[in-house]
Motif scaffolding. Structure first.
Motif, short mmCIF file in Angstrom:
data_model
loop_
_atom_site.label_atom_id
_atom_site.label_comp_id
_atom_site.label_asym_id
_atom_site.label_seq_id
_atom_site.Cartn_x
_atom_site.Cartn_y
_atom_site.Cartn_z
N ILE A 74 0.88 -0.92 0.20
CA ILE A 74 0.04 -0.11 -0.08
C ILE A 74 0.93 1.44 0.00
O ILE A 74 1.72 1.43 0.52
N TYR A 75 0.21 2.41 -0.63
CA TYR A 75 1.09 3.48 -0.44
C TYR A 75 0.51 4.43 0.75
O TYR A 75 -1.22 5.30 0.42
N PRO A 76 1.12 4.64 1.54
CA PRO A 76 0.58 5.59 2.47
C PRO A 76 1.01 7.36 1.61
O PRO A 76 1.61 8.01 2.36
N ASN A 77 -0.55 7.92 0.97
CA ASN A 77 -0.35 9.24 0.24
C ASN A 77 -0.01 10.22 1.76
O ASN A 77 -1.66 10.28 2.54
N GLY A 78 -0.02 11.45 1.62
CA GLY A 78 0.70 12.38 2.70
C GLY A 78 1.95 12.80 3.51
O GLY A 78 1.71 13.43 4.23
N ILE A 79 2.37 11.45 3.97
CA ILE A 79 3.60 11.30 4.58
C ILE A 79 5.08 11.01 3.62
O ILE A 79 5.60 10.49 4.65
#
Length: 386
Positions: A74-79
């Motif tokens: 998964i890609y943690p978008n925002g960090i």
């Protein structure tokens, strides 16, 4: 288009513990310890930038996006981050849901040089190097779409150049790519450039549904689409024109009001009336052209007015301080940018229609008086007052 397969996305957030870890390690971030001196993209800040710039915030959203349907990454978008791996591992596991997370690919930062885009022609060829076309981040932009749009125009013009044809310039009233390139070339950049719809003056004209009406013929003439597709586009355009004309001439005002008031209720009726030839996209075009008719007419009139004066030269000798009604802020911006034409002046952030009208008036008046003075028909005091 109906989406048949959907993949769940989720949302979580950073915590006070996350922020504490980041704050204590800011000295290891390249943007904060002097290793990188560039200005980061305003609209894609790193998590350390968010924490440093907004210390009053106790959390920031993290959008959990699957990388694909065929893997469990998964890609943690925002960090996004440039902190060392061990710091990333520590703060990632302080985020709810990520307590046991494994980092497959750590975040990183890069610094790159760029060419000041005012050194380019509007067809993205360098003014000082014949035949060299540039596109993408090298022109001071950030973002995939921005790079792709420039690449398209640069590629088209490199081809035209190789075949000794005139360059192609996409006007800012025709497409968002035109807006972007005009901004870059006319105003240059002082931070990574991102394209937003708000940068365009004619957003009501630059809609998704009418893209083929705006650019179909241009694409065909440039050889980007074949005859078969262009014929379909023209046929569809003619159908839309016919429907719009019939609706505009409809004497039953109640019917027209109903059509404008409830687009969905008329969808099946219009599709049936055209033998299934009216697509969802063209239905949107018909509805928009009728619904926004007075506003579109006003915008087209403004485009014509702008085109009439856009090449009007702003005299280099024009004393901006003597123009009444021009705010101090706009005077400062005009002095800093020193636009050569009215078209360039309209692109300055914060420039108002009233200020543009003043510039047009004063520029034309200056030119008239300057001409009279050169002919000896103007007294020195009135001419020098500018």
């Amino acid at each position: 288009i109906k989406v048949e397969q959907k993949i769940p996305c989720f949302i979580t957030h950073t915590t006070e513990e996350t922020h504490r870890i980041i704050q204590e390690n800011l000295h290891q971030a390249p943007m904060y310890n002097g290793s990188i001196k560039s200005i980061g993209p305003r609209y894609c800040p790193s998590i350390e930038d968010k924490v440093a710039r907004f210390p009053e915030k106790t959390s920031h959203h993290v959008f959990v996006e699957p990388e694909s349907s065929s893997c469990d990454e998964i890609y943690p978008n925002g960090i996004s981050t440039s902190l060392p791996l061990e710091v990333q591992e520590a703060y990632i596991r302080s985020i709810p849901g990520f307590e046991q997370a494994k980092i497959v690919r750590p975040g990183y930062a890069v610094e790159y040089d760029f060419v000041l885009p005012h050194q380019l022609h509007h067809w993205l060829e360098l003014k000082t190097v014949n035949g060299l076309f540039l596109a993408g981040q090298i022109n001071g932009t950030t973002g995939y779409e921005e790079a792709a749009g420039q690449g398209l125009i640069a590629g088209i013009n490199a081809h035209l150049k190789a075949h000794e044809k005139e360059p192609f310039v996409l006007d800012r009233t025709k497409a968002y790519i035109g807006v972007m390139i005009d901004d870059l070339v006319s105003l240059s950049v002082d931070e990574p450039y991102r394209m937003f719809t708000s940068r365009a003056e004619r957003r009501l004209i630059l809609r998704q549904d009418n893209v083929f009406r705006r650019l179909g013929k241009i694409g065909y003439e440039l050889g980007l689409i074949n005859q078969e597709l262009y014929t379909k586009i023209e046929t569809e355009n003619q159908l839309v024109d016919t429907i719009i004309q019939e609706l505009r001439s409809h004497k039953d005002k109640a019917f027209l009001s109903q059509f404008l008031g409830n687009q969905e209720s008329n969808r099946e009726q219009l599709i049936w009336a055209t033998g299934g030839k009216l697509s969802e996209r063209t239905l949107q075009t018909v509805w928009a052209e009728i619904r926004y008719e007075p506003y579109l007419a006003r915008e087209r009139k403004e485009v014509e007015k702008t085109e009439l004066f856009q090449q009007l030269a702003i005299p280099a000798q024009l004393n901006l301080d003597t123009i009444p009604g021009l705010s101090t802020e706009l005077k400062q911006k005009l002095k800093r940018s020193r636009p050569v034409t009215i078209a360039q002046a309209t692109l300055i952030p914060g420039m108002t229609p009233a200020a543009i009208s003043l510039l047009i008036f004063k520029s034309r008046e200056f030119n008239r008086l300057n001409k009279k003075m050169s002919e000896g028909a103007c007294d020195e005091i009135s001419c020098n007052s500018f």
